[in-house]
Scaffold this motif. Structure first.
Motif, PDB file in Angstrom:
ATOM      1  N   PRO A   1       0.827  -1.214   0.000  1.00 26.92           N
ATOM      2  CA  PRO A   1       0.000   0.000   0.000  1.00 26.92           C
ATOM      3  C   PRO A   1       0.860   1.263   0.000  1.00 26.92           C
ATOM      4  N   CYS A   2       0.283   2.363  -0.414  1.00 24.82           N
ATOM      5  CA  CYS A   2       0.958   3.654  -0.374  1.00 24.82           C
ATOM      6  C   CYS A   2       1.237   4.029   1.074  1.00 24.82           C
ATOM      7  N   GLY A   3       2.281   4.802   1.260  1.00 30.68           N
ATOM      8  CA  GLY A   3       2.621   5.308   2.583  1.00 30.68           C
ATOM      9  C   GLY A   3       3.034   6.753   2.492  1.00 30.68           C
ATOM     10  N   LEU A   4       3.461   7.301   3.600  1.00 29.64           N
ATOM     11  CA  LEU A   4       3.885   8.692   3.627  1.00 29.64           C
ATOM     12  C   LEU A   4       5.180   8.926   2.866  1.00 29.64           C
ATOM     13  N   LYS A   5       5.996   7.868   2.703  1.00 28.25           N
ATOM     14  CA  LYS A   5       7.247   7.954   1.947  1.00 28.25           C
ATOM     15  C   LYS A   5       7.053   7.284   0.586  1.00 28.25           C
ATOM     16  N   PRO A   6       7.665   7.809  -0.466  1.00 29.90           N
ATOM     17  CA  PRO A   6       7.487   7.244  -1.808  1.00 29.90           C
ATOM     18  C   PRO A   6       7.820   5.754  -1.912  1.00 29.90           C
ATOM     19  N   ASP A   7       8.845   5.283  -1.210  1.00 30.67           N
ATOM     20  CA  ASP A   7       9.243   3.880  -1.334  1.00 30.67           C
ATOM     21  C   ASP A   7       8.366   2.917  -0.540  1.00 30.67           C
ATOM     22  N   ASP A   8       7.423   3.428   0.256  1.00 32.26           N
ATOM     23  CA  ASP A   8       6.565   2.555   1.069  1.00 32.26           C
ATOM     24  C   ASP A   8       5.749   1.575   0.236  1.00 32.26           C
ATOM     25  N   SER A   9       5.467   1.912  -1.023  1.00 26.30           N
ATOM     26  CA  SER A   9       4.640   1.041  -1.868  1.00 26.30           C
ATOM     27  C   SER A   9       5.404  -0.149  -2.444  1.00 26.30           C
ATOM     28  N   GLY A  10       6.673  -0.276  -2.115  1.00 26.73           N
ATOM     29  CA  GLY A  10       7.452  -1.432  -2.548  1.00 26.73           C
ATOM     30  C   GLY A  10       7.751  -1.420  -4.040  1.00 26.73           C
ATOM     31  N   PRO A  11       8.260  -2.556  -4.545  1.00 23.73           N
ATOM     32  CA  PRO A  11       8.603  -2.663  -5.971  1.00 23.73           C
ATOM     33  C   PRO A  11       7.367  -2.909  -6.836  1.00 23.73           C
ATOM     34  N   HIS A  12       7.593  -2.953  -8.135  1.00 23.46           N
ATOM     35  CA  HIS A  12       6.509  -3.289  -9.066  1.00 23.46           C
ATOM     36  C   HIS A  12       5.950  -4.662  -8.730  1.00 23.46           C
ATOM     37  N   PHE A  13       4.630  -4.792  -8.820  1.00 25.76           N
ATOM     38  CA  PHE A  13       4.010  -6.105  -8.685  1.00 25.76           C
ATOM     39  C   PHE A  13       4.389  -6.925  -9.913  1.00 25.76           C
ATOM     40  N   GLN A  14       4.884  -8.137  -9.690  1.00 33.51           N
ATOM     41  CA  GLN A  14       5.237  -9.037 -10.794  1.00 33.51           C
ATOM     42  C   GLN A  14       4.448 -10.324 -10.658  1.00 33.51           C
ATOM     43  N   HIS A  15       3.919 -10.772 -11.763  1.00 36.23           N
ATOM     44  CA  HIS A  15       3.167 -12.018 -11.758  1.00 36.23           C
ATOM     45  C   HIS A  15       4.076 -13.204 -11.467  1.00 36.23           C
ATOM     46  N   ALA A  16       5.248 -13.242 -12.076  1.00 37.81           N
ATOM     47  CA  ALA A  16       6.105 -14.430 -12.000  1.00 37.81           C
ATOM     48  C   ALA A  16       7.443 -14.177 -11.313  1.00 37.81           C
ATOM     49  N   HIS A  17       7.601 -13.094 -10.566  1.00 41.74           N
ATOM     50  CA  HIS A  17       8.877 -12.801  -9.883  1.00 41.74           C
ATOM     51  C   HIS A  17      10.068 -13.011 -10.811  1.00 41.74           C
ATOM     52  N   ALA A  18      10.034 -12.363 -11.924  1.00 45.64           N
ATOM     53  CA  ALA A  18      11.102 -12.481 -12.925  1.00 45.64           C
ATOM     54  C   ALA A  18      11.600 -11.078 -13.258  1.00 45.64           C
ATOM     55  N   SER A  19      12.136 -10.929 -14.436  1.00 43.43           N
ATOM     56  CA  SER A  19      12.615  -9.609 -14.837  1.00 43.43           C
ATOM     57  C   SER A  19      11.432  -8.709 -15.216  1.00 43.43           C
ATOM     58  N   PRO A  20      11.614  -7.391 -15.091  1.00 43.66           N
ATOM     59  CA  PRO A  20      10.549  -6.458 -15.436  1.00 43.66           C
ATOM     60  C   PRO A  20      10.189  -6.531 -16.927  1.00 43.66           C
ATOM     61  N   SER A  21       8.912  -6.535 -17.195  1.00 45.07           N
ATOM     62  CA  SER A  21       8.411  -6.478 -18.571  1.00 45.07           C
ATOM     63  C   SER A  21       6.928  -6.151 -18.520  1.00 45.07           C
ATOM     64  N   ALA A  22       6.407  -5.665 -19.627  1.00 47.15           N
ATOM     65  CA  ALA A  22       4.992  -5.328 -19.697  1.00 47.15           C
ATOM     66  C   ALA A  22       4.099  -6.560 -19.622  1.00 47.15           C
ATOM     67  N   THR A  23       4.620  -7.748 -19.883  1.00 48.94           N
ATOM     68  CA  THR A  23       3.803  -8.953 -19.763  1.00 48.94           C
ATOM     69  C   THR A  23       3.867  -9.566 -18.372  1.00 48.94           C
ATOM     70  N   ASN A  24       4.931  -9.310 -17.621  1.00 48.88           N
ATOM     71  CA  ASN A  24       5.076  -9.845 -16.269  1.00 48.88           C
ATOM     72  C   ASN A  24       4.578  -8.858 -15.211  1.00 48.88           C
ATOM     73  N   GLU A  25       4.462  -7.599 -15.570  1.00 50.83           N
ATOM     74  CA  GLU A  25       3.984  -6.550 -14.691  1.00 50.83           C
ATOM     75  C   GLU A  25       2.823  -5.850 -15.381  1.00 50.83           C
ATOM     76  N   VAL A  26       2.177  -4.926 -14.682  1.00 53.47           N
ATOM     77  CA  VAL A  26       1.128  -4.118 -15.293  1.00 53.47           C
ATOM     78  C   VAL A  26       1.681  -2.709 -15.491  1.00 53.47           C
ATOM     79  N   TRP A  27       1.924  -2.367 -16.759  1.00 52.74           N
ATOM     80  CA  TRP A  27       2.423  -1.042 -17.146  1.00 52.74           C
ATOM     81  C   TRP A  27       1.282  -0.277 -17.794  1.00 52.74           C
ATOM     82  N   LEU A  28       1.024   0.921 -17.289  1.00 50.50           N
ATOM     83  CA  LEU A  28      -0.087   1.747 -17.763  1.00 50.50           C
ATOM     84  C   LEU A  28       0.381   3.160 -18.115  1.00 50.50           C
ATOM     85  N   ASP A  29       1.547   3.288 -18.722  1.00 51.60           N
ATOM     86  CA  ASP A  29       2.101   4.610 -19.029  1.00 51.60           C
ATOM     87  C   ASP A  29       1.088   5.485 -19.751  1.00 51.60           C
TER      88      ASP A  29
END
Length: 173
Positions: A94-122
Motif C-alpha cells: 500500500p501507499c505510505g507517507l514515503k514514496p518507497d513505502d509502496s514497494g517494488p513493481h508487482f510481478q506475476h512471476a517474480h522475474a525480470s521487469p516487462s509489460a507482460t510480467n507486470e502491469v504497465w499503464l504509461d
C-alpha cells in the motif's frame, strides 16, 4: 461530473464511479480491486509526493479485474501536467507517507521487469492534463496475492522497467 468518473464509466471494464476503494470477488473466483481520489500530501489512499508533477486538484482512479486466466486494468487521471509522459505501474505494498513505502513493481512471476510480467499503464496527458490507459495481461490474480497500490512515476517506463521518481500513489483494496 469529474473526468475520472466519466471516463471510467465509458471504459468496457465497468469500473466504479466513486473515488473509493473496494475488494470485490468477481465470477469464476476472480478478483476486483480499485482505488482512487484526489491526491493530498497526508491521505495514503491517494497521496502525492511531487506537487510540481501532480499539482493541487490532480486525481486518478484505477480498477483491476482478474478472472478466467487474464487481468484487465484501467486507469484514468486528470489535473496532471499537460502534454507530459508519466510511467504508471502496479506495486506490491500500500501507499505510505514515503514514496518507497509502496514497494517494488508487482510481478506475476517474480522475474525480470516487462509489460507482460507486470502491469504497465504509461500515459501521455492531453493539453488539460488528463489521460486514460488500459492493460490486459495473460495471467490472473488470486485473492491472496494482489497488488496493493498504483504508482505514477515521473518518466515513461524504460525497457528495463525503470520510470523515475514516484510522483503519486493510489492504495488498492
Amino acid at each position: 461530473m469529474r473526468l475520472p468518473t466519466l471516463m471510467l464509466a465509458l471504459l468496457p471494464l465497468g469500473a466504479c464511479a466513486a473515488p473509493t476503494t473496494a475488494l470485490v470477488p468477481t465470477p469464476h473466483e476472480g478478483v476486483r480491486i480499485s482505488g482512487g481520489g484526489e491526491f493530498s500530501t497526508k491521505d495514503t489512499s491517494a497521496i502525492v509526493y511531487d506537487t510540481k508533477l501532480a499539482p493541487s486538484g490532480a486525481q486518478a482512479s484505477v480498477t483491476v479485474e482478474s478472472a478466467d486466466g487474464q487481468t484487465r486494468t484501467s486507469f484514468v487521471a486528470e489535473g496532471l501536467l499537460p502534454d507530459r509522459k508519466y510511467g504508471v505501474h502496479l506495486h506490491t505494498k500500500p501507499c505510505g507517507l514515503k514514496p518507497d513505502d509502496s514497494g517494488p513493481h508487482f510481478q506475476h512471476a517474480h522475474a525480470s521487469p516487462s509489460a507482460t510480467n507486470e502491469v504497465w499503464l504509461d500515459i501521455t496527458t492531453d493539453r488539460s492534463g488528463a489521460a486514460t490507459s488500459a492493460a490486459r495481461n495473460p495471467w490472473a490474480l488470486t485473492p491472496d496475492r494482489v497488488p496493493h497500490s498504483l504508482v505514477i512515476h515521473a518518466s515513461a517506463t524504460a525497457t528495463d522497467g525503470t520510470a523515475g521518481a514516484r510522483v503519486a500513489c493510489l492504495t488498492l483494496k
